[in-house]
Design a protein around this motif. Structure first.
Motif, PDB file in Angstrom:
ATOM      1  N   VAL A  41      35.501  47.836  74.949  1.00 57.02           N
ATOM      2  CA  VAL A  41      36.965  47.778  74.937  1.00 57.02           C
ATOM      3  C   VAL A  41      37.439  46.496  74.250  1.00 57.02           C
ATOM      4  O   VAL A  41      38.331  46.534  73.397  1.00 57.02           O
ATOM      5  CB  VAL A  41      37.535  47.885  76.372  1.00 57.02           C
ATOM      6  N   PHE A  42      36.843  45.356  74.580  1.00 56.04           N
ATOM      7  CA  PHE A  42      37.284  44.068  74.036  1.00 56.04           C
ATOM      8  C   PHE A  42      37.136  44.030  72.517  1.00 56.04           C
ATOM      9  O   PHE A  42      38.090  43.709  71.804  1.00 56.04           O
ATOM     10  CB  PHE A  42      36.485  42.929  74.689  1.00 56.04           C
ATOM     11  N   PHE A  43      35.959  44.359  72.018  1.00 57.87           N
ATOM     12  CA  PHE A  43      35.740  44.335  70.573  1.00 57.87           C
ATOM     13  C   PHE A  43      36.252  45.606  69.901  1.00 57.87           C
ATOM     14  O   PHE A  43      36.685  45.581  68.757  1.00 57.87           O
ATOM     15  CB  PHE A  43      34.263  44.106  70.261  1.00 57.87           C
ATOM     16  N   ILE A  73      31.976  40.972  84.505  1.00 59.69           N
ATOM     17  CA  ILE A  73      32.751  41.477  83.367  1.00 59.69           C
ATOM     18  C   ILE A  73      31.930  41.520  82.087  1.00 59.69           C
ATOM     19  O   ILE A  73      32.296  42.217  81.142  1.00 59.69           O
ATOM     20  CB  ILE A  73      34.059  40.673  83.181  1.00 59.69           C
ATOM     21  N   GLU A  74      30.833  40.802  82.058  1.00 61.22           N
ATOM     22  CA  GLU A  74      29.965  40.832  80.875  1.00 61.22           C
ATOM     23  C   GLU A  74      29.084  42.076  80.924  1.00 61.22           C
ATOM     24  O   GLU A  74      27.916  42.027  81.306  1.00 61.22           O
ATOM     25  CB  GLU A  74      29.132  39.565  80.794  1.00 61.22           C
ATOM     26  N   ASN A  75      29.680  43.200  80.514  1.00 60.66           N
ATOM     27  CA  ASN A  75      28.946  44.464  80.502  1.00 60.66           C
ATOM     28  C   ASN A  75      29.334  45.255  79.257  1.00 60.66           C
ATOM     29  O   ASN A  75      30.289  44.914  78.562  1.00 60.66           O
ATOM     30  CB  ASN A  75      29.232  45.265  81.790  1.00 60.66           C
ATOM     31  N   GLY A  76      28.611  46.300  79.004  1.00 57.33           N
ATOM     32  CA  GLY A  76      28.816  47.079  77.792  1.00 57.33           C
ATOM     33  C   GLY A  76      30.184  47.723  77.694  1.00 57.33           C
ATOM     34  O   GLY A  76      30.778  47.763  76.607  1.00 57.33           O
ATOM     35  N   LEU A  77      30.693  48.228  78.779  1.00 57.97           N
ATOM     36  CA  LEU A  77      31.990  48.887  78.743  1.00 57.97           C
ATOM     37  C   LEU A  77      33.099  47.889  78.419  1.00 57.97           C
ATOM     38  O   LEU A  77      33.973  48.163  77.587  1.00 57.97           O
ATOM     39  CB  LEU A  77      32.273  49.605  80.062  1.00 57.97           C
TER      40      LEU A  77
END
Length: 177
Positions: free
Chosen positions: A73-75, A65-69
């Motif tokens: 979305v999160f930030f 889950i630690e990826n750019g996409l």
């Protein structure tokens, strides 16, 4: 026949905050859906496995889950919601702005909870050994599961409420209130 140059049209009440508000709503919906999916399928599915499988699978999920996409979305949900709220306020759309500010506050809580509870638990799970005795894996899993799933349930509710607030802001943004 000559024509006078005209000033560019100012964005109307619907256009001014539109892109940021739509982006915030989409990102918030994706986030709410992600947390909900963990509540109703991922965590119950992992609970059916043994301790080794649970710990290994959750580690793999946390790494993946630690990826750019996901980061976008999160930030992006936070940034776009704040931008939309500010734009709505500047446009004089007070009621819509209040709903967007409420969404920002709710999602700020999601970000804080993730930072204070879920991420530290993920790191502790990653630091634990997989080759240890069965009792060690059970203890590692036991210290992780309940606080992580409770925090995730709160994230689901808060993120869903933020999504509802953004939906209301979308409804109100073209009104003169």
């Amino acid at each position: 026949m000559t024509t006078e140059p005209t000033a560019p049209a100012q964005p109307g009440p619907r256009e001014g905050a539109g892109p940021a508000l739509y982006a915030a709503t989409i990102a918030m919906g994706l986030s709410a859906g992600l947390y909900f999916a963990f509540d109703v399928s991922v965590m119950p599915g992992l609970d059916r496995g043994d301790d080794h499988t649970y710990v290994l699978a959750m580690r793999n999920i946390n790494e993946a889950i630690e990826n750019g996409l996901f980061g976008l979305v999160f930030f992006g949900a936070f940034l776009a919601t704040g931008l939309a709220a500010g734009q709505l306020r500047l446009l004089g759309r007070r009621a819509a702005a209040r709903w967007a500010w409420a969404a920002l506050a709710l999602y700020g809580g999601v970000v804080a909870l993730t930072t204070v509870v879920n991420v530290p638990l993920n790191r502790r799970l990653a630091a634990g050994g997989l080759s240890g005795a069965a009792g060690e894996l059970a203890a590692l899993r036991g210290a992780f599961t309940r606080p992580w799933t409770r925090a995730n349930a709160v994230r689901t509710v808060a993120c869903t409420a933020a999504l509802a607030c953004l939906g209301r802001a979308l409804t109100l943004r073209g009104r003169a209130v």
